[in-house]
Design a protein around this motif. Structure first.
Motif, PDB file in Angstrom:
ATOM      1  N   ARG A   1       0.899   5.716  -1.673  1.00  0.00           N
ATOM      2  CA  ARG A   1       0.034   6.832  -2.063  1.00  0.00           C
ATOM      3  C   ARG A   1       0.711   7.648  -3.148  1.00  0.00           C
ATOM      4  O   ARG A   1       1.906   7.505  -3.416  1.00  0.00           O
ATOM      5  CB  ARG A   1      -0.310   7.691  -0.862  1.00  0.00           C
TER       6      ARG A   1
ATOM      7  N   ARG B   1       0.860  -1.186   0.000  1.00  0.00           N
ATOM      8  CA  ARG B   1       0.000   0.000   0.000  1.00  0.00           C
ATOM      9  C   ARG B   1       0.894   1.234   0.000  1.00  0.00           C
ATOM     10  O   ARG B   1       1.839   1.321   0.783  1.00  0.00           O
ATOM     11  CB  ARG B   1      -0.905   0.009   1.223  1.00  0.00           C
TER      12      ARG B   1
ATOM     13  N   ALA C   1       4.965   5.975  -6.705  1.00  0.00           N
ATOM     14  CA  ALA C   1       4.194   6.038  -5.462  1.00  0.00           C
ATOM     15  C   ALA C   1       5.156   6.155  -4.283  1.00  0.00           C
ATOM     16  O   ALA C   1       6.272   5.632  -4.328  1.00  0.00           O
ATOM     17  CB  ALA C   1       3.297   4.816  -5.303  1.00  0.00           C
TER      18      ALA C   1
ATOM     19  N   GLU D   1       8.702   9.448   2.066  1.00  0.00           N
ATOM     20  CA  GLU D   1       7.530  10.323   1.985  1.00  0.00           C
ATOM     21  C   GLU D   1       7.745  11.481   1.025  1.00  0.00           C
ATOM     22  O   GLU D   1       6.797  12.009   0.454  1.00  0.00           O
ATOM     23  CB  GLU D   1       7.197  10.886   3.375  1.00  0.00           C
TER      24      GLU D   1
ATOM     25  N   VAL E   1      -5.116   2.283  -8.753  1.00  0.00           N
ATOM     26  CA  VAL E   1      -5.626   3.457  -8.052  1.00  0.00           C
ATOM     27  C   VAL E   1      -7.131   3.194  -7.928  1.00  0.00           C
ATOM     28  O   VAL E   1      -7.913   3.565  -8.797  1.00  0.00           O
ATOM     29  CB  VAL E   1      -5.335   4.764  -8.824  1.00  0.00           C
TER      30      VAL E   1
ATOM     31  N   HIS F   1       1.827  11.331  -5.113  1.00  0.00           N
ATOM     32  CA  HIS F   1       2.615  12.513  -4.724  1.00  0.00           C
ATOM     33  C   HIS F   1       2.591  13.512  -5.891  1.00  0.00           C
ATOM     34  O   HIS F   1       2.679  13.102  -7.051  1.00  0.00           O
ATOM     35  CB  HIS F   1       4.054  12.100  -4.410  1.00  0.00           C
TER      36      HIS F   1
ATOM     37  N   PRO G   1      -1.818  13.440  -3.918  1.00  0.00           N
ATOM     38  CA  PRO G   1      -1.258  12.921  -2.667  1.00  0.00           C
ATOM     39  C   PRO G   1      -2.295  12.229  -1.780  1.00  0.00           C
ATOM     40  O   PRO G   1      -1.927  11.492  -0.863  1.00  0.00           O
ATOM     41  CB  PRO G   1      -0.698  14.162  -1.977  1.00  0.00           C
ATOM     42  N   GLY G   2      -3.562  12.401  -2.071  1.00  0.00           N
ATOM     43  CA  GLY G   2      -4.608  11.777  -1.274  1.00  0.00           C
ATOM     44  C   GLY G   2      -5.054  10.432  -1.803  1.00  0.00           C
ATOM     45  O   GLY G   2      -5.894   9.771  -1.198  1.00  0.00           O
ATOM     46  N   VAL G   3      -4.497  10.010  -2.929  1.00  0.00           N
ATOM     47  CA  VAL G   3      -4.959   8.778  -3.550  1.00  0.00           C
ATOM     48  C   VAL G   3      -4.161   7.573  -3.033  1.00  0.00           C
ATOM     49  O   VAL G   3      -2.953   7.636  -2.870  1.00  0.00           O
ATOM     50  CB  VAL G   3      -4.885   8.890  -5.095  1.00  0.00           C
ATOM     51  N   GLU G   4      -4.882   6.498  -2.729  1.00  0.00           N
ATOM     52  CA  GLU G   4      -4.236   5.254  -2.325  1.00  0.00           C
ATOM     53  C   GLU G   4      -3.800   4.497  -3.574  1.00  0.00           C
ATOM     54  O   GLU G   4      -4.541   4.422  -4.559  1.00  0.00           O
ATOM     55  CB  GLU G   4      -5.202   4.382  -1.522  1.00  0.00           C
ATOM     56  N   VAL G   5      -2.591   3.950  -3.516  1.00  0.00           N
ATOM     57  CA  VAL G   5      -2.041   3.152  -4.614  1.00  0.00           C
ATOM     58  C   VAL G   5      -1.792   1.754  -4.063  1.00  0.00           C
ATOM     59  O   VAL G   5      -1.123   1.591  -3.036  1.00  0.00           O
ATOM     60  CB  VAL G   5      -0.723   3.768  -5.141  1.00  0.00           C
TER      61      VAL G   5
END
Length: 150
Positions: free
Chosen positions: A18, A16, A48, A37, A79, A20, A139-143
């Protein structure tokens, strides 16, 4: 049970991460997911950040399967919030060490180092669809990255 003509998965890892804002995905020969990060625009292979695993965190079962001669590795990057998916087909290699604490690197070449999780890939960062790359800039999306050895 696998259907005829389909290889059965020997080992699966799900990572998991996210997106950027600095994801460029323009590197012609590699693709990387990192636990780091921060991402500068120079990191043109990174797709990611903030991953929950680096190469050394992958299971022993996955590492063992990926080192077997002839191992095939399918990397699926999703995504989910945008309904987007990219699939990369690659190979394992007996020399894979999986030593790196933060990075997971997929390569088109056959170069192996502690960051490498798959080689001889059919895609690198620049080969991802641009709509997909645009989603990876959020940046708010989960990958979700699924690594499957067969």
């Amino acid at each position: 049970m696998a259907r005829q003509g389909q290889a059965r998965a020997r080992a699966v890892e799900v990572v998991r991460a996210r997106g950027h804002p600095n994801v460029r995905a323009t590197h012609p020969t590699t693709l990387e997911i990192t636990r780091e990060e921060h991402l500068t625009p120079r990191g043109d292979c990174i797709v990611a950040v903030g991953a929950d695993k680096g190469a050394r965190d992958l299971s022993e079962a996955f590492k063992r399967a990926a080192r077997e001669p002839g191992a095939r590795i399918t990397i699926t990057i999703e995504v989910p919030a945008r309904g987007l998916r990219a699939i990369i087909h690659a190979r394992g290699h007996p020399s894979l060490t999986f030593e790196h604490p933060t990075d997971l690197v997929v390569r088109k070449s056959d170069f192996v180092c502690g960051r490498t999780v798959a080689i001889k890939a059919d895609k690198a960062a620049k080969d991802l669809p641009r709509e997909f790359v645009e989603a990876l800039r959020d940046p708010g999306v989960e990958v979700l990255v699924r690594l499957e050895v067969s």
